[in-house]
Design an enzyme around this catalytic site. Structure first.
Site, PDB file in Angstrom:
ATOM      1  N   SER A 117      21.584  -4.818  26.728  1.00 17.29           N
ATOM      2  CA  SER A 117      21.629  -6.106  27.417  1.00 17.29           C
ATOM      3  C   SER A 117      22.940  -6.783  27.034  1.00 17.29           C
ATOM      4  CB  SER A 117      20.437  -6.979  27.011  1.00 17.29           C
ATOM      5  OG  SER A 117      19.233  -6.407  27.451  1.00 17.29           O
ATOM      6  N   LYS A 166      18.526  -8.445  34.442  1.00 18.09           N
ATOM      7  CA  LYS A 166      17.935  -8.525  33.105  1.00 18.09           C
ATOM      8  C   LYS A 166      17.921  -9.971  32.603  1.00 18.09           C
ATOM      9  CE  LYS A 166      16.166  -7.390  29.168  1.00 18.09           C
ATOM     10  NZ  LYS A 166      16.711  -6.428  28.197  1.00 18.09           N
ATOM     11  N   LYS A 224      19.699 -14.224  21.946  1.00 12.36           N
ATOM     12  CA  LYS A 224      20.968 -13.731  22.496  1.00 12.36           C
ATOM     13  C   LYS A 224      20.926 -13.748  24.026  1.00 12.36           C
ATOM     14  CE  LYS A 224      21.440  -9.245  22.680  1.00 12.36           C
ATOM     15  NZ  LYS A 224      21.534  -8.895  24.113  1.00 12.36           N
TER      16      LYS A 224
END
Length: 292
Positions: A96, A170, A238
């Protein structure tokens, strides 16, 4: 494709690489901590002594590292793995990472005649073990055509657009996950302190409009206070930070995401960053002055 390099064999990468080996592919695996790649040797993997060894004569390289900077360090930095790949080979970045990072990597790959797909995943450790991951793939049509059979060994891949769009999908996923985990945590906390049997409340909600994978899997973790990491909270943070930054870059403000981000930021600041993201209920309890 016969020979696959695989970088990053942690909680997610280890079982994902295992599926490739069971499908009969030759896998050259590398991890910064060699012991994390060692279990693959029993399945026939070649353990690479250095990251650069994974790309020698490889038809494809799968990268499953923790962040954009970690990927860039290996792919574009001194290691220069993209430049070391043979022309026509496929690079699949399943980490990611920011949308802009994926686009930059794709441009560099194109300059070296390497096909590029960004293909982040959702489904956690369970999805990785069972090869049921939702895989969101971005890339040009030839790259997608090359990557699809490989990705299908690890889950359910869907082509969502050009390079960078896998990461965008995502981010959308992580926005929804963060908000849902926070909401389910609050709901479980209210049920518990309102005097109900919280496990029975969860059971009663299954199949209704409030049902979700978060309710089915993570609410059980909350009830049992079992926060063994499948998806560590520090990585959830994150991703929320990355989503907020990208939203700002396209002129959007996302208030619900900002609220969830603050919850996860406090959770990490209070030392719970290594716990599963379902441990956000601990942060909600902490805010109420309740035992965690």
């Amino acid at each position: 494709m016969k020979t696959i390099g695989f970088i990053g064999t942690g909680i997610m990468g280890l079982p994902m690489a295992g599926h490739l080996l069971r499908a009969g592919l030759a896998v050259k695996a590398w991890n910064r901590t060699p012991a994390k790649a060692a279990p693959l040797a029993t399945l026939g993997a070649q353990l690479a002594p250095a990251a650069a060894d994974t790309v020698r004569d490889a038809d494809a390289l799968v990268c499953m590292l923790s962040s954009g900077p970690a990927c860039d360090e290996l792919l574009l930095g001194e290691q220069g793995l993209i430049a070391a790949m043979k022309p026509g080979a496929l690079l699949v970045v399943m980490s990611s990472i920011p949308v802009e990072t994926a686009r930059r990597q794709a441009a560099t790959a194109g300059e070296h005649g390497v096909l590029y797909v960004d293909a982040p995943v959702s489904g956690g450790e369970k999805g990785a073990r069972e090869a049921t991951l939702a895989i969101m793939a971005g890339g040009a049509a030839p790259a997608w055509d090359a990557a699809q059979p490989l990705l299908a060994l690890m889950g359910r891949p869907t082509h969502v657009g050009p390079a960078g769009c896998g990461q965008l999908a995502k981010l959308v996923n992580q926005m929804m996950v963060a908000a849902n985990i926070a909401s389910v945590s609050e709901a479980m906390l209210l049920a518990e302190h309102g005097g109900a049997d919280v496990a029975k409340v969860r059971e009663a909600l299954l199949g209704g409009f409030a049902d979700s994978t978060i309710l089915r899997q993570h609410a059980l973790r909350m009830i049992a206070s079992d926060f063994t990491p499948g998806g560590p909270a520090k990585y959830q943070l994150k991703d929320t930070r990355t989503a907020i930054a990208f939203a700002h870059s396209v002129g959007l403000s996302l208030p619900m995401l900002n609220q969830a981000d603050r919850l996860f930021a406090d959770m990490v600041e209070h030392g719970d960053g290594e716990l599963d993201h379902s441990g956000i209920i601990r942060e909600l309890r902490r805010r109420q002055g309740l035992p965690t």
